[in-house]
Motif scaffolding. Structure first.
Motif, PDB file in Angstrom:
ATOM      1  N   SER A   1      30.387  27.764  47.979  1.00  0.00           N
ATOM      2  CA  SER A   1      28.911  27.669  48.407  1.00  0.00           C
ATOM      3  C   SER A   1      28.211  29.213  48.580  1.00  0.00           C
ATOM      4  O   SER A   1      27.217  29.344  48.589  1.00  0.00           O
ATOM      5  CB  SER A   1      28.918  27.484  49.886  1.00  0.00           C
ATOM      6  OG  SER A   1      29.815  28.319  50.503  1.00  0.00           O
ATOM      7  N   LEU A   2      29.084  30.517  47.930  1.00  0.00           N
ATOM      8  CA  LEU A   2      28.383  31.713  47.935  1.00  0.00           C
ATOM      9  C   LEU A   2      27.284  31.560  47.001  1.00  0.00           C
ATOM     10  O   LEU A   2      27.305  31.107  46.005  1.00  0.00           O
ATOM     11  CB  LEU A   2      29.595  32.590  47.424  1.00  0.00           C
ATOM     12  CG  LEU A   2      30.627  33.076  48.539  1.00  0.00           C
ATOM     13  CD1 LEU A   2      31.725  33.742  47.852  1.00  0.00           C
ATOM     14  CD2 LEU A   2      30.186  33.548  49.781  1.00  0.00           C
ATOM     15  N   PRO A   3      26.150  32.080  47.271  1.00  0.00           N
ATOM     16  CA  PRO A   3      24.685  31.976  46.350  1.00  0.00           C
ATOM     17  C   PRO A   3      24.955  33.150  45.274  1.00  0.00           C
ATOM     18  O   PRO A   3      24.197  34.034  45.140  1.00  0.00           O
ATOM     19  CB  PRO A   3      23.923  32.280  47.306  1.00  0.00           C
ATOM     20  CG  PRO A   3      24.384  33.375  48.418  1.00  0.00           C
ATOM     21  CD  PRO A   3      25.838  32.829  48.540  1.00  0.00           C
ATOM     22  N   ILE A   4      25.963  33.087  44.460  1.00  0.00           N
ATOM     23  CA  ILE A   4      26.206  34.229  43.430  1.00  0.00           C
ATOM     24  C   ILE A   4      26.722  33.533  42.167  1.00  0.00           C
ATOM     25  O   ILE A   4      27.305  32.169  42.160  1.00  0.00           O
ATOM     26  CB  ILE A   4      27.497  35.158  43.856  1.00  0.00           C
ATOM     27  CG1 ILE A   4      28.658  34.574  44.185  1.00  0.00           C
ATOM     28  CG2 ILE A   4      26.832  35.991  45.086  1.00  0.00           C
ATOM     29  CD1 ILE A   4      29.832  35.456  44.370  1.00  0.00           C
ATOM     30  N   GLU A   5      26.344  34.054  40.929  1.00  0.00           N
ATOM     31  CA  GLU A   5      26.833  33.540  39.575  1.00  0.00           C
ATOM     32  C   GLU A   5      27.661  34.663  39.069  1.00  0.00           C
ATOM     33  O   GLU A   5      28.621  34.345  38.584  1.00  0.00           O
ATOM     34  CB  GLU A   5      25.485  33.247  38.865  1.00  0.00           C
ATOM     35  CG  GLU A   5      24.710  32.106  39.525  1.00  0.00           C
ATOM     36  CD  GLU A   5      25.260  30.682  38.821  1.00  0.00           C
ATOM     37  OE1 GLU A   5      26.308  30.713  37.911  1.00  0.00           O
ATOM     38  OE2 GLU A   5      25.222  29.566  39.318  1.00  0.00           O
ATOM     39  N   SER A   6      26.999  35.695  38.796  1.00  0.00           N
ATOM     40  CA  SER A   6      27.694  36.886  38.039  1.00  0.00           C
ATOM     41  C   SER A   6      28.487  37.746  39.023  1.00  0.00           C
ATOM     42  O   SER A   6      27.842  38.086  40.029  1.00  0.00           O
ATOM     43  CB  SER A   6      26.680  37.626  37.317  1.00  0.00           C
ATOM     44  OG  SER A   6      25.933  36.847  36.282  1.00  0.00           O
ATOM     45  N   VAL A   7      29.587  37.950  38.687  1.00  0.00           N
ATOM     46  CA  VAL A   7      30.624  38.960  39.397  1.00  0.00           C
ATOM     47  C   VAL A   7      30.917  40.047  38.306  1.00  0.00           C
ATOM     48  O   VAL A   7      31.565  39.858  37.359  1.00  0.00           O
ATOM     49  CB  VAL A   7      31.731  38.189  39.932  1.00  0.00           C
ATOM     50  CG1 VAL A   7      32.696  39.157  40.938  1.00  0.00           C
ATOM     51  CG2 VAL A   7      31.134  36.971  41.020  1.00  0.00           C
ATOM     52  N   LEU A   8      31.133  41.328  39.022  1.00  0.00           N
ATOM     53  CA  LEU A   8      31.614  42.479  38.191  1.00  0.00           C
ATOM     54  C   LEU A   8      32.669  43.209  39.354  1.00  0.00           C
ATOM     55  O   LEU A   8      31.968  43.723  40.137  1.00  0.00           O
ATOM     56  CB  LEU A   8      30.657  43.323  37.606  1.00  0.00           C
ATOM     57  CG  LEU A   8      31.277  44.458  36.769  1.00  0.00           C
ATOM     58  CD1 LEU A   8      32.156  44.191  35.864  1.00  0.00           C
ATOM     59  CD2 LEU A   8      30.069  45.335  36.286  1.00  0.00           C
ATOM     60  N   ALA A   9      33.856  43.418  39.028  1.00  0.00           N
ATOM     61  CA  ALA A   9      34.705  44.100  40.216  1.00  0.00           C
ATOM     62  C   ALA A   9      35.443  44.958  39.259  1.00  0.00           C
ATOM     63  O   ALA A   9      36.219  44.816  38.232  1.00  0.00           O
ATOM     64  CB  ALA A   9      35.864  43.304  40.817  1.00  0.00           C
ATOM     65  N   VAL A  10      35.488  46.503  39.829  1.00  0.00           N
ATOM     66  CA  VAL A  10      35.981  47.443  38.918  1.00  0.00           C
ATOM     67  C   VAL A  10      36.740  48.370  39.880  1.00  0.00           C
ATOM     68  O   VAL A  10      36.243  48.757  41.022  1.00  0.00           O
ATOM     69  CB  VAL A  10      34.805  48.401  38.191  1.00  0.00           C
ATOM     70  CG1 VAL A  10      35.586  49.532  37.506  1.00  0.00           C
ATOM     71  CG2 VAL A  10      34.188  47.190  37.217  1.00  0.00           C
ATOM     72  N   PRO A  11      37.996  48.772  39.524  1.00  0.00           N
ATOM     73  CA  PRO A  11      38.865  49.548  40.495  1.00  0.00           C
ATOM     74  C   PRO A  11      38.169  51.018  40.397  1.00  0.00           C
ATOM     75  O   PRO A  11      37.743  51.334  39.424  1.00  0.00           O
ATOM     76  CB  PRO A  11      39.858  49.619  40.047  1.00  0.00           C
ATOM     77  CG  PRO A  11      39.989  49.351  38.390  1.00  0.00           C
ATOM     78  CD  PRO A  11      38.796  48.322  38.341  1.00  0.00           C
ATOM     79  N   VAL A  12      38.463  52.109  41.475  1.00  0.00           N
ATOM     80  CA  VAL A  12      37.927  53.121  41.467  1.00  0.00           C
ATOM     81  C   VAL A  12      39.279  54.144  41.402  1.00  0.00           C
ATOM     82  O   VAL A  12      40.225  53.957  42.463  1.00  0.00           O
ATOM     83  CB  VAL A  12      37.508  53.740  42.983  1.00  0.00           C
ATOM     84  CG1 VAL A  12      37.097  55.005  43.240  1.00  0.00           C
ATOM     85  CG2 VAL A  12      36.221  52.858  43.168  1.00  0.00           C
ATOM     86  N   LEU A  13      39.530  54.732  40.373  1.00  0.00           N
ATOM     87  CA  LEU A  13      40.899  55.466  40.248  1.00  0.00           C
ATOM     88  C   LEU A  13      40.879  56.791  40.514  1.00  0.00           C
ATOM     89  O   LEU A  13      39.886  57.609  40.214  1.00  0.00           O
ATOM     90  CB  LEU A  13      41.430  55.378  38.721  1.00  0.00           C
ATOM     91  CG  LEU A  13      41.481  53.772  38.484  1.00  0.00           C
ATOM     92  CD1 LEU A  13      41.714  53.828  36.822  1.00  0.00           C
ATOM     93  CD2 LEU A  13      42.564  53.233  38.926  1.00  0.00           C
ATOM     94  N   TYR A  14      41.976  57.379  41.039  1.00  0.00           N
ATOM     95  CA  TYR A  14      42.028  58.782  41.154  1.00  0.00           C
ATOM     96  C   TYR A  14      43.624  59.090  41.095  1.00  0.00           C
ATOM     97  O   TYR A  14      44.398  58.511  41.765  1.00  0.00           O
ATOM     98  CB  TYR A  14      41.526  59.339  42.516  1.00  0.00           C
ATOM     99  CG  TYR A  14      41.656  60.886  42.787  1.00  0.00           C
ATOM    100  CD1 TYR A  14      40.848  61.832  42.217  1.00  0.00           C
ATOM    101  CD2 TYR A  14      42.843  61.420  43.503  1.00  0.00           C
ATOM    102  CE1 TYR A  14      40.733  63.142  42.429  1.00  0.00           C
ATOM    103  CE2 TYR A  14      42.915  62.718  43.610  1.00  0.00           C
ATOM    104  CZ  TYR A  14      41.840  63.711  42.976  1.00  0.00           C
ATOM    105  OH  TYR A  14      41.934  65.024  43.195  1.00  0.00           O
ATOM    106  N   ASP A  15      43.774  60.128  40.155  1.00  0.00           N
ATOM    107  CA  ASP A  15      45.035  60.512  39.636  1.00  0.00           C
ATOM    108  C   ASP A  15      45.963  59.301  39.227  1.00  0.00           C
ATOM    109  O   ASP A  15      47.085  58.953  39.676  1.00  0.00           O
ATOM    110  CB  ASP A  15      45.864  61.254  40.914  1.00  0.00           C
ATOM    111  CG  ASP A  15      46.959  62.124  40.524  1.00  0.00           C
ATOM    112  OD1 ASP A  15      47.180  62.183  39.264  1.00  0.00           O
ATOM    113  OD2 ASP A  15      47.880  62.352  41.323  1.00  0.00           O
ATOM    114  N   ASP A  16      45.205  58.250  38.403  1.00  0.00           N
ATOM    115  CA  ASP A  16      45.907  57.248  38.084  1.00  0.00           C
ATOM    116  C   ASP A  16      46.386  56.231  39.284  1.00  0.00           C
ATOM    117  O   ASP A  16      47.087  54.971  39.042  1.00  0.00           O
ATOM    118  CB  ASP A  16      47.253  57.429  37.195  1.00  0.00           C
ATOM    119  CG  ASP A  16      46.964  58.225  35.971  1.00  0.00           C
ATOM    120  OD1 ASP A  16      45.757  58.072  35.586  1.00  0.00           O
ATOM    121  OD2 ASP A  16      47.685  59.043  35.495  1.00  0.00           O
TER     122      ASP A  16
END
Length: 572
Positions: free
Chosen positions: A334-349
């Motif tokens: 039911s979420l009013p979303i179509e496109s999704v982009l999720a990216v991790p935040v890395l520090y020192d691997d």
């Protein structure tokens, strides 16, 4: 920008249903050209326009496609009626190519209306300047004037109508000389000569001129698209680098995240964004949420996308709801979303956070956006860790290691800064507090037991003073409290209440040196000296000395467990 209401969208369809048939009737009746026997040629031109429409550019949410050169020839050869019909069909191809969803279907009548008005306006100028529709080689100055008048009118009307649409309907301000206008201006300088070449060759050699010139013309559209893509990518990378530099200059963690959200929403076409920190327990803690003011509120009870990124360490990119519902059948559809982009935040691997962005439109995010967000997240990871490291070092330099209160150096700096900007008519007060008979406690129970008392006393003072003042450890068993905008009477009352609170508190010593291993309870008292500005001095920085003098001369020497005000020297 304000999204169109359902009523506005319905009105657009109604206007189109009325205006377009009238426009076709008008163009057929008053701009009629005999096109009998021209069906094959018209079909070839339609195919050429359709081929060019397969390579549109999206600039500032505006679709720019290069069919004007062909539509100019179609208008001269076959008249306004055919030109409007073919341009409208070409628009449908463009909208299908850019992935117009059900929610944006209103763009069909809206853009057809704009194209129709532009075509009628340009045709009117063309006729007023003496242009003809006869298939002949160009030679007369009048014909050239009419053609250039047509082209200029198309360009100007297009820009004016888009500006009016943005301002009146979409409620957004549009720069006059934005990227869309610059690219269309460059194209306009090319499509007139190319259109004229198609026209002249068609007149001379017939229909074969359409593919002979049309194929290179299509390749020019592809080249324009590639050039724009190259320019767009470089522009995004340059802006991303600038954002990274701004992030790394921030030494406050909140400022880092605020700048990141502000810049990210300007750089990427997002409706919603969630920024998470990864806790020590490997859970997600949402620290920022952004929602575009035109978007439908997003209630995410569980962000399965971010959870998956935390679990796998890989980025996610979905271009439609159909895609992500297949991968996550338990997700809230039911979420009013179509496109999704999720990216991790890395520090020192290591994953230290996750940024997930959403759009209500399908096919909003591409691989390019993933790469851009990946670069931004690298900057965010470094900037956030640097800010946290700086804050930790700053806290260590400002705080007393035993009690956690501010140390006297920081207290003195804050007092000096306040003294510079203080209003001479402002009253403020200062307390110096000393723990009575503290040395015998250390001697009998050990210094660690004394530390237990100092730590508990610090918590009592912090809770009691709260946001009304600044508490610091003066040294040893002495503490100092600065209370801005507090009169002498108020300070004396506060000091006496604090003294009684401490006297009635039972302190617990767990680190004593007695054989009994259990915690010991003890009660202690304090003596407090009070001084106020401007009652006792003209210089704020001398308050500590006066309060200290009141402490020892007026409280300690008269029996302890008392408060004394400077110069009064009479215990209260």
């Amino acid at each position: 920008m304000q999204k169109l209401s359902k009523r506005m969208k319905l009105n657009l369809w109604l206007v189109w249903l009325v205006l377009w048939p009238i426009s076709l009737w008008f163009s057929y009746t008053y701009y009629y050209i005999n096109i009998s026997g021209e069906a094959w040629n018209i079909i070839l031109f339609a195919l050429l326009m359709g081929a060019v429409a397969l390579f549109p550019m999206t600039v500032n949410q505006q679709n720019v496609f290069f069919v004007n050169g062909v539509s100019l020839v179609v208008f001269i050869l076959f008249g306004l009626f055919v030109e409007i019909v073919l341009s409208s069909l070409t628009l449908l191809i463009v909208l299908a190519r850019v992935g117009t969803g059900k929610k944006d279907i209103y763009r069909i009548p809206l853009n057809i209306i704009l194209i129709t008005i532009g075509s009628i306006g340009a045709a009117t100028v063309y006729n007023l300047l003496g242009g003809t529709h006869m298939a002949q080689s160009l030679g007369a100055f009048q014909e050239w004037t009419a053609i250039f008048g047509y082209a200029i009118t198309v360009f100007v009307l297009n820009q004016v109508l888009i500006s009016i649409l943005d301002l009146v309907v979409l409620k957004q301000k549009r720069k006059i000389f934005d990227d869309g206008m610059r690219w269309e201006s460059v194209y306009s300088l090319l499509y007139i000569p190319i259109g004229l070449i198609i026209y002249i060759m068609y007149v001379e050699i017939g229909w074969i001129a359409i593919p002979l010139v049309g194929i290179p013309y299509t390749f020019i559209s592809v080249i324009f698209l590639l050039l724009y893509s190259y320019y767009h990518v470089n522009d995004l990378l340059e802006k991303t680098g600038d954002i990274g530099h701004r992030l790394t200059k921030r030494l406050d963690t909140n400022a880092v995240y605020d700048v990141f959200v502000q810049e990210m929403k300007e750089l990427l076409p997002i409706d919603h964004a969630c920024i998470y920190q990864v806790t020590d327990e490997k859970h997600l803690k949402r620290i920022r949420y952004y929602q575009d003011n035109t978007a439908i509120p997003l209630e995410i009870s569980k962000d399965v996308f971010s959870e998956e990124v935390l679990k796998t360490g890989d980025s996610l990119l979905f271009k439609s709801k159909k895609e992500w519902t297949k991968s996550y059948p338990k997700a809230d559809t039911s979420l009013p979303i179509e496109s999704v982009l999720a990216v991790p935040v890395l520090y020192d691997d290591a994953i230290v956070g996750i940024v997930t962005v959403f759009s209500a439109k399908p096919k909003t995010f591409e691989t390019l956006h993933k790469r851009i967000l990946d670069i931004l997240n690298n900057y965010l990871g470094v900037a956030a860790e640097n800010a946290q490291s700086y804050n930790k070092k700053k806290q260590l330099s400002e705080r007393d290691g035993l009690t956690g209160l501010y140390n006297y150096r920081h207290f003195s700096n804050q007092l000096s800064q306040y003294a510079v900007k203080v209003d001479p008519n402002t009253t403020c007060s200062l307390l110096v507090l000393d723990l009575d008979h503290f040395k015998p406690i250390n001697d009998q129970f050990g210094h660690e037991a004394g530390n237990d008392i100092l730590q508990q006393l610090a918590r009592i003072m912090e809770a009691f003073i709260g946001k009304d003042g600044l508490v610091a450890r003066y040294g040893g068993e002495e503490f100092v409290v600065f209370m801005p905008e507090t009169s002498l009477e108020q300070a004396r009352d506060q000091a006496d209440r604090l003294r009684m609170l401490i006297a009635n508190t039972v302190f617990v010593m767990t680190n004593h040196i007695l054989n009994d291993s259990g915690p010991l309870k003890i009660q202690v008292t304090v003596s407090i000296g009070v001084a106020a500005f401007p009652d006792h001095c003209d210089d704020l920085t001398t308050l500590v000395r006066f309060a200290d003098s009141a402490l020892y001369t007026g409280a300690k020497e008269t029996g302890r467990n008392k408060i004394a005000v400077f110069q009064q020297l009479q215990p209260v």
